[in-house]
Enzyme design. Sequence first.
Site, PDB file in Angstrom:
ATOM      1  N   SER A 131       0.840  -1.206   0.000  1.00  0.00           N
ATOM      2  CA  SER A 131       0.000   0.000   0.000  1.00  0.00           C
ATOM      3  C   SER A 131       0.869   1.249   0.000  1.00  0.00           C
ATOM      4  CB  SER A 131      -0.898   0.012   1.250  1.00  0.00           C
ATOM      5  OG  SER A 131      -1.827  -1.049   1.176  1.00  0.00           O
ATOM      6  N   ASP A 239      -4.281   4.464 -12.262  1.00  0.00           N
ATOM      7  CA  ASP A 239      -5.534   5.168 -12.584  1.00  0.00           C
ATOM      8  C   ASP A 239      -6.158   4.580 -13.851  1.00  0.00           C
ATOM      9  OD1 ASP A 239      -5.168   6.876 -10.450  1.00  0.00           O
ATOM     10  OD2 ASP A 239      -4.465   8.580 -11.644  1.00  0.00           O
ATOM     11  N   GLY A 340     -23.926 -27.091  -0.085  1.00  0.00           N
ATOM     12  CA  GLY A 340     -22.809 -28.046  -0.047  1.00  0.00           C
ATOM     13  C   GLY A 340     -22.183 -28.225  -1.422  1.00  0.00           C
ATOM     14  N   GLU A 363      -3.647  -4.232  -7.134  1.00  0.00           N
ATOM     15  CA  GLU A 363      -3.729  -2.884  -7.753  1.00  0.00           C
ATOM     16  C   GLU A 363      -4.284  -1.851  -6.774  1.00  0.00           C
ATOM     17  OE1 GLU A 363      -4.645  -2.535 -11.909  1.00  0.00           O
ATOM     18  OE2 GLU A 363      -4.012  -4.582 -12.273  1.00  0.00           O
TER      19      GLU A 363
HETATM   20  N1  COS Z   1      -1.584  10.832 -10.293  1.00  0.00           N
HETATM   21  C1  COS Z   1      -0.560  11.702 -10.282  1.00  0.00           C
HETATM   22  N2  COS Z   1       0.134  11.994  -9.168  1.00  0.00           N
HETATM   23  C2  COS Z   1      -0.218  11.388  -8.041  1.00  0.00           C
HETATM   24  C3  COS Z   1      -1.292  10.461  -7.972  1.00  0.00           C
HETATM   25  C4  COS Z   1      -1.974  10.209  -9.181  1.00  0.00           C
HETATM   26  N3  COS Z   1      -2.994   9.353  -9.224  1.00  0.00           N
HETATM   27  N4  COS Z   1      -1.405  10.021  -6.717  1.00  0.00           N
HETATM   28  C5  COS Z   1      -0.459  10.641  -6.008  1.00  0.00           C
HETATM   29  N5  COS Z   1       0.254  11.458  -6.813  1.00  0.00           N
HETATM   30  C6  COS Z   1       1.365  12.327  -6.414  1.00  0.00           C
HETATM   31  C7  COS Z   1       0.933  13.274  -5.327  1.00  0.00           C
HETATM   32  O1  COS Z   1       0.391  14.465  -5.859  1.00  0.00           O
HETATM   33  C8  COS Z   1       2.237  13.538  -4.605  1.00  0.00           C
HETATM   34  O2  COS Z   1       3.025  14.444  -5.350  1.00  0.00           O
HETATM   35  P1  COS Z   1       3.601  15.783  -4.635  1.00  0.00           P
HETATM   36  O3  COS Z   1       4.488  15.275  -3.551  1.00  0.00           O
HETATM   37  O4  COS Z   1       4.306  16.448  -5.755  1.00  0.00           O
HETATM   38  O5  COS Z   1       2.394  16.511  -4.140  1.00  0.00           O
HETATM   39  C9  COS Z   1       2.980  12.224  -4.704  1.00  0.00           C
HETATM   40  O6  COS Z   1       2.410  11.549  -5.844  1.00  0.00           O
HETATM   41  C10 COS Z   1       2.807  11.385  -3.463  1.00  0.00           C
HETATM   42  O7  COS Z   1       1.411  11.222  -3.220  1.00  0.00           O
HETATM   43  P2  COS Z   1       0.808  10.927  -1.779  1.00  0.00           P
HETATM   44  O8  COS Z   1       1.399  11.899  -0.796  1.00  0.00           O
HETATM   45  O9  COS Z   1      -0.668  10.820  -1.914  1.00  0.00           O
HETATM   46  O10 COS Z   1       1.482   9.506  -1.527  1.00  0.00           O
HETATM   47  P3  COS Z   1       1.407   8.520  -0.319  1.00  0.00           P
HETATM   48  O11 COS Z   1       2.769   8.163   0.049  1.00  0.00           O
HETATM   49  O12 COS Z   1       0.443   8.986   0.726  1.00  0.00           O
HETATM   50  O13 COS Z   1       0.806   7.235  -1.048  1.00  0.00           O
HETATM   51  C11 COS Z   1      -0.610   6.147  -2.598  1.00  0.00           C
HETATM   52  C12 COS Z   1      -0.476   7.140  -1.467  1.00  0.00           C
HETATM   53  C13 COS Z   1      -1.218   6.914  -3.756  1.00  0.00           C
HETATM   54  C14 COS Z   1       0.718   5.521  -3.032  1.00  0.00           C
HETATM   55  C15 COS Z   1      -1.487   5.054  -2.108  1.00  0.00           C
HETATM   56  O14 COS Z   1      -2.725   5.653  -1.798  1.00  0.00           O
HETATM   57  C16 COS Z   1      -1.711   3.964  -3.128  1.00  0.00           C
HETATM   58  O15 COS Z   1      -2.357   4.100  -4.148  1.00  0.00           O
HETATM   59  N6  COS Z   1      -1.250   2.774  -2.753  1.00  0.00           N
HETATM   60  C17 COS Z   1      -1.542   1.570  -3.486  1.00  0.00           C
HETATM   61  C18 COS Z   1      -0.449   1.241  -4.394  1.00  0.00           C
HETATM   62  C19 COS Z   1      -0.862   0.128  -5.259  1.00  0.00           C
HETATM   63  O16 COS Z   1      -1.799   0.210  -6.011  1.00  0.00           O
HETATM   64  N7  COS Z   1      -0.121  -0.963  -5.155  1.00  0.00           N
HETATM   65  C20 COS Z   1      -0.330  -2.067  -6.012  1.00  0.00           C
HETATM   66  C21 COS Z   1       0.896  -2.188  -6.818  1.00  0.00           C
HETATM   67  S1  COS Z   1       0.710  -2.578  -8.468  1.00  0.00           S
HETATM   68  S2  COS Z   1      -0.376  -4.127  -8.665  1.00  0.00           S
END
Ligand code: COS
Length: 385
Positions: A131, A239, A340, A363
């Site tokens: 995560s 996304d 069952g 994801e």
């Molecule tokens: N698109 C573009 N930029 C994004 C973004 C997105 N969807 N989501 C986050 N960012 C950017 C943020 O704007 C931030 O940039 P700045 O520091 O310049 O503001 C940076 O990335 C870090 O974002 P954030 O502070 O939200 O990161 P966290 O460390 O809190 O992590 C994430 C949050 C998004 C990583 C977490 O919510 C997430 O999605 N985890 C799941 C990961 C995943 O899907 N794992 C599966 C692996 S692949 S099967």
Amino acid sequence: MDYFLTEEQTMIRDLARQIAEEKIVPVREELDEKEEFPWEIMKVLAQSDLFGLFIPEEYGGLGKGCLELCIAVEELSRACLGVSTSYAANALGTFPILLFGSEDQKRRYLPDIAAGKRLVAFGLTEAGAGSDAAGIQTTARLEGNEYMLNGTKQWITNGGEAEIYTIIAISDRAKGPRGASALVVEKGTPGFHFGKKERKMGIRASVTRELIFDNCRVPKENIIGKEGYGFIVAMRTLDSSRTGVGAQGVGVAQGAFDEAVKFARQRVQFGHPIISFQAVQHMLADMATEIEAARSLVYSVARYIDGGARDVSKESAIAKVFATDVGMRVTTNAVQVMGGSGYMREYPVEKMMRDAKILQIYEGTNQIQRNVIGQALIKEAAKKK
Ligand code: COS
């Protein structure tokens, strides 16, 4: 319900459905038991041009969008989530190149991917970074004209089978998430090895392996986008792909529902088919309602993405969380309707329920999806002020 698909979208659905029924259903149990990668089915999907669906025509694809990909994924998932995961993970691995790749990278990789000649995998997750994706430890240090890659990626779908890997690594630790970079790494590059194959609860036809980079030298031109863009590449990729995971939820739910209805019509208790009992009808009615709601949502978000929407983090998370929770609930209730028999391995719903669980985890877990939605709501509220 009629979703007013175009003639082409209907053809894609029918083609994927035919492959699912004729090629996947007869072997899904064996693939699950042997934990075998479905190469024969991948070849059929390649011959049917389904690997090129979402790739622009100029790179050898069919130039379709998210909706067409979701339709194909849904149909394959109806038959076997392990097979559809192998197919969908290929798209996940391709998105970084498609969204951020240079013209040269697109020309080098996309035609083979579109033709299904070379499979792709996406490498973000590590033992200490699930995560918390920004917590990755794998490093990519620039040395002359090459990046020196070191570290281990965990739980990588298509690991070992794929030829092309899009890898997220840290190129400048001091910069936090802005110090990550995305790179294309080809199978066979010296210093790139595969670790153990994981043994999973479900989706056993898909393969999940470790990727090990030990002083692996990658040409500088393999960087995707720019140095420091890696986290953005990863987030934009997710996304783009999460709606497809929602489509997997719709597909597996529909597959399990179909089995439950068929069974309920045949199974006689108290002198009547169990489908005549209101308790069973209400369960089936709820399942049908949830599937239609999930499909409507997934198709709407896919159309929103195809319409050119820029920031789709919230919408794709909404589609993923709702449709995959539906996938889990409906497969569980299909087992319940079948009692069952549903619990026995001779019926496919036992496997479907085991398979569905991963959709709430990979994801981005469904808890993380709710975080993503929550963060978007906060941003929207702040803008309105
Ligand atoms: N698109 C573009 N930029 C994004 C973004 C997105 N969807 N989501 C986050 N960012 C950017 C943020 O704007 C931030 O940039 P700045 O520091 O310049 O503001 C940076 O990335 C870090 O974002 P954030 O502070 O939200 O990161 P966290 O460390 O809190 O992590 C994430 C949050 C998004 C990583 C977490 O919510 C997430 O999605 N985890 C799941 C990961 C995943 O899907 N794992 C599966 C692996 S692949 S099967």
